[in-house]
Design a protein around this motif. Structure first.
Motif, short mmCIF file in Angstrom:
data_model
loop_
_atom_site.label_atom_id
_atom_site.label_comp_id
_atom_site.label_asym_id
_atom_site.label_seq_id
_atom_site.Cartn_x
_atom_site.Cartn_y
_atom_site.Cartn_z
N MET A 1 0.79 -1.07 -0.15
CA MET A 1 0.19 -0.77 0.01
C MET A 1 0.95 0.93 0.13
SD MET A 1 -3.13 1.36 2.67
CE MET A 1 -3.72 2.91 2.62
N THR A 2 0.86 1.99 -0.62
CA THR A 2 1.38 3.30 -0.92
C THR A 2 -0.13 4.77 -1.02
OG1 THR A 2 2.85 2.03 -2.80
CG2 THR A 2 3.13 4.30 -2.34
N VAL A 3 0.79 5.04 0.01
CA VAL A 3 -0.04 6.79 -0.23
C VAL A 3 0.37 7.55 -0.20
CG1 VAL A 3 -0.64 7.87 2.26
CG2 VAL A 3 -0.43 5.33 2.13
N PHE A 4 -0.14 8.61 -1.21
CA PHE A 4 1.02 9.34 -1.53
C PHE A 4 -0.02 11.18 -0.89
CE2 PHE A 4 1.00 8.44 -6.45
CZ PHE A 4 2.15 7.56 -5.94
N VAL A 5 0.86 12.35 -0.08
CA VAL A 5 0.25 13.70 0.44
C VAL A 5 0.96 14.62 -0.60
CG1 VAL A 5 -0.38 11.87 2.30
CG2 VAL A 5 1.84 13.05 2.41
N ASP B 1 -5.01 -5.98 -10.56
CA ASP B 1 -4.22 -6.34 -9.67
C ASP B 1 -3.74 -4.92 -8.44
OD1 ASP B 1 -3.18 -9.22 -9.95
OD2 ASP B 1 -2.29 -8.11 -11.34
N TRP B 2 -4.24 -4.10 -9.31
CA TRP B 2 -4.23 -2.40 -8.52
C TRP B 2 -5.48 -1.64 -8.67
CZ3 TRP B 2 1.30 -0.71 -7.57
CH2 TRP B 2 2.19 -1.30 -8.42
N VAL B 3 -5.42 -1.11 -7.66
CA VAL B 3 -6.19 -0.42 -7.03
C VAL B 3 -5.67 0.42 -6.62
CG1 VAL B 3 -8.47 0.12 -5.42
CG2 VAL B 3 -8.00 -2.28 -6.46
N VAL B 4 -6.58 2.00 -7.44
CA VAL B 4 -6.32 3.24 -6.81
C VAL B 4 -7.41 4.10 -6.56
CG1 VAL B 4 -4.98 5.85 -7.81
CG2 VAL B 4 -4.11 3.99 -8.36
N ILE B 5 -6.53 4.99 -5.36
CA ILE B 5 -8.29 5.35 -4.77
C ILE B 5 -7.25 6.70 -4.57
CG2 ILE B 5 -10.33 5.70 -2.78
CD1 ILE B 5 -10.52 2.39 -2.34
N GLU B 6 -8.37 8.15 -5.05
CA GLU B 6 -8.14 9.13 -4.56
C GLU B 6 -9.08 9.89 -3.55
OE1 GLU B 6 -6.41 11.73 -8.32
OE2 GLU B 6 -7.52 10.68 -9.41
N GLU B 7 -8.20 10.59 -2.59
CA GLU B 7 -8.72 11.56 -1.75
C GLU B 7 -10.04 10.74 -1.61
OE1 GLU B 7 -9.63 15.87 -2.83
OE2 GLU B 7 -8.25 15.86 -4.22
N PRO B 8 -10.17 9.62 -0.72
CA PRO B 8 -11.18 9.06 -0.61
C PRO B 8 -12.45 9.78 0.66
CG PRO B 8 -9.27 7.56 0.43
CD PRO B 8 -8.84 8.42 -0.34
N GLU B 9 -11.75 10.65 1.50
CA GLU B 9 -11.73 11.01 3.03
C GLU B 9 -12.96 12.35 2.45
OE1 GLU B 9 -8.36 13.68 1.62
OE2 GLU B 9 -8.78 11.04 1.54
N ILE B 10 -12.90 12.37 0.90
CA ILE B 10 -13.95 13.83 1.16
C ILE B 10 -15.33 13.74 1.22
CG2 ILE B 10 -15.03 14.89 -1.10
CD1 ILE B 10 -12.49 14.08 -3.12
N GLY B 11 -15.26 14.88 2.21
CA GLY B 11 -17.05 14.78 2.72
C GLY B 11 -17.09 13.99 3.72
N LEU B 12 -16.24 13.29 3.91
CA LEU B 12 -16.59 12.30 5.54
C LEU B 12 -16.42 12.74 6.59
CD1 LEU B 12 -15.83 8.60 3.20
CD2 LEU B 12 -17.99 9.71 4.06
N HIS B 13 -16.65 12.14 7.82
CA HIS B 13 -16.27 12.60 9.10
C HIS B 13 -15.42 11.70 9.84
CE1 HIS B 13 -17.06 12.55 13.72
NE2 HIS B 13 -17.52 13.20 13.14
N ALA B 14 -14.91 12.10 10.75
CA ALA B 14 -13.81 12.08 10.95
C ALA B 14 -13.47 10.00 11.62
CB ALA B 14 -12.95 12.17 12.13
N GLN B 15 -14.58 9.78 11.99
CA GLN B 15 -15.55 8.41 12.32
C GLN B 15 -14.87 7.39 11.11
OE1 GLN B 15 -19.50 7.63 13.49
NE2 GLN B 15 -18.43 6.01 14.92
N VAL C 1 -2.49 -1.64 -3.32
CA VAL C 1 -3.12 -0.43 -3.21
C VAL C 1 -2.49 0.82 -3.65
CG1 VAL C 1 -5.11 0.80 -1.34
CG2 VAL C 1 -4.79 -1.44 -1.87
N ILE C 2 -2.50 2.19 -3.99
CA ILE C 2 -2.79 3.60 -3.94
C ILE C 2 -3.34 4.42 -3.49
CG2 ILE C 2 -1.08 5.32 -4.78
CD1 ILE C 2 -0.07 3.17 -6.73
N VAL C 3 -2.82 4.87 -2.58
CA VAL C 3 -4.28 6.45 -2.10
C VAL C 3 -3.73 7.34 -1.90
CG1 VAL C 3 -5.68 7.08 0.44
CG2 VAL C 3 -5.10 4.52 -0.20
N SER C 4 -4.15 8.90 -2.60
CA SER C 4 -3.76 10.16 -2.05
C SER C 4 -4.31 10.20 -1.26
CB SER C 4 -3.69 10.84 -3.49
OG SER C 4 -5.12 10.84 -3.89
N THR C 5 -4.40 11.24 -0.63
CA THR C 5 -4.75 12.01 0.76
C THR C 5 -4.95 13.06 1.52
OG1 THR C 5 -5.75 11.84 2.66
CG2 THR C 5 -3.69 10.63 2.12
#
Length: 387
Positions: free
Chosen positions: A22-26, A245-259, A278-282
């Motif tokens: 899992m790789t995270v981009f910030v 084999d790969w999943v990229v999710i950009e900014e999954p937190e958009i509009g969501l509460h901390a929980q 998995v690759i996530v940008s956040t």
């Protein structure tokens, strides 16, 4: 693919990224995270992209600028120029190979859920690939087309709730989504009005049936992400989508509460457990808080599994234990896209060590910087007042 090296690509001056499980981009807005993710997809799926464009009546164009505009979006003709260099696992990757169709003919291997995913829904239904004006990035169109096919080949043809739905996702994940995002409401298909096309609505317990535009912003943003997860997590015996084999999710937190944001970490662990990389940008520090905590727990010699179960607030059942084992076994990488004026360099901050003398590492690419400054200011103010 284990490593990608990029020089002079769009705003990116230099990037050297070794992917973990899992790789995270910030990084700040407009720092090149999205176009690099689109580049990764182009590297892995050039043949499938060419076929898809041809299927929908798009040629590759007479020059590189035409292709870049059709793939990356309007105004991106100059993102790849004469000084651009791309290497994948030490081998040069050329745009000419894409245009000359010399790339591999394999099917799609990377599934990208874009940040602009809410644009894929119109009147409560996923849009077709061609239901966009020219200029939209390919990844938005393709994601939208995947969701449309998912809805029209089963998910959106029955009378059962779209969410929650037994057989799709483990109950722990379903309960987490229900509690943190949809509450007592159900996501359903509404075909009750003959003069309206099919549409997805929110069926509120003891309340009205709400069209998409009446949902909260977080619920609207999460719906296409949920459908994307359905696509990635088949309801049959196969743990993952064949060939992907790969999943990229950009900014999954958009509009969501901390929980809800914290709950998404369980989703990422489930994707890893199913065999995806998995690759996530956040822009959210919460994901990095979890990754740092997992890294610390993984170094402990005594019962790290129990500590991680407690941290994730999971019951000690077989599903939870598999998630915890996945979290402790997998490799996590974090990269900071640092923008200095118009140029961006990419830095490995994977240790996430709060005590590191390098502030890019200790401040997690600036995600904790404001909170640290406020804390320091308050401490100084209190000391000054008491002196």
């Amino acid at each position: 693919m284990k490593r990608i090296q990029v020089t002079s690509f769009g705003p990116l001056q230099e990037a050297d990224i070794s992917f973990g499980d899992m790789t995270v981009f910030v990084g700040e807005q407009a720092s090149g995270k999205s176009i690099l993710l689109q580049l990764v997809k182009l590297v892995l799926d050039a043949g499938d992209i060419n076929r898809t464009l041809k299927t929908h009546g798009y040629g590759l164009g007479k020059d590189s600028g035409s292709f870049l505009s059709r793939y990356f979006g309007e105004g991106m003709e100059g993102v790849w120029h004469c000084d651009t260099r791309v290497a994948v696992d030490g081998m040069a990757f050329s745009l000419d190979d894409v245009l000359s169709k010399k790339g591999p003919k394999k099917k799609e291997s990377l599934f990208l859920i874009p940040a602009h995913r809410v644009l894929t829904l119109r009147e409560g239904w996923p849009r077709a690939f061609m239901d966009y004006v020219p200029g939209y990035p390919y990844v938005v169109r393709q994601f939208s087309e995947h969701l449309r096919r998912l809805m029209e080949t089963g998910l959106g043809t029955g009378k059962d709730a779209i969410f929650p739905q037994a057989g799709r996702m483990n109950k722990i994940l379903r309960d987490g989504i229900e509690k943190s995002i949809f509450g007592d409401a159900q996501v359903r298909l509404d075909t009750s009005l003959n003069d309206l096309p099919r549409r997805i609505v929110l069926d509120v317990a003891n309340g009205p049936r709400l069209p998409l535009m009446a949902w909260s912003a977080g619920q609207r943003e999460f719906l296409p992400l949920l459908l994307g997860l359905y696509w990635l997590m088949p309801s049959g015996r196969s743990p993952k989508r064949k060939g992907v084999d790969w999943v990229v999710i950009e900014e999954p937190e958009i509009g969501l509460h901390a929980q809800a944001i914290s709950f998404l970490l369980l989703v990422f662990l489930e994707l890893l457990q199913r065999g995806y990389r998995v690759i996530v940008s956040t822009h959210s520090p919460q994901f990095l808080e979890w990754l740092w905590a997992i890294r610390v727990i993984a170094t402990e010699r005594t019962v790290p599994e129990k500590r991680l179960l407690k941290l994730l607030d999971l019951p000690p059942n077989p599903f939870s234990k598999k998630l915890v084992e996945t979290g402790l076994e997998k490799a996590f990488s974090t990269y900071y896209f640092s923008r200095q004026k118009s140029l961006v360099t990419v830095k490995d901050i994977s240790t996430l060590d709060p005590g590191d003398v390098d502030t890019d590492v200790s401040d997690w690419g600036g995600l904790t910087l404001f909170g640290t400054r406020v804390s320091e200011w308050l401490t100084a103010a209190i000391e000054e007042e008491n002196s």
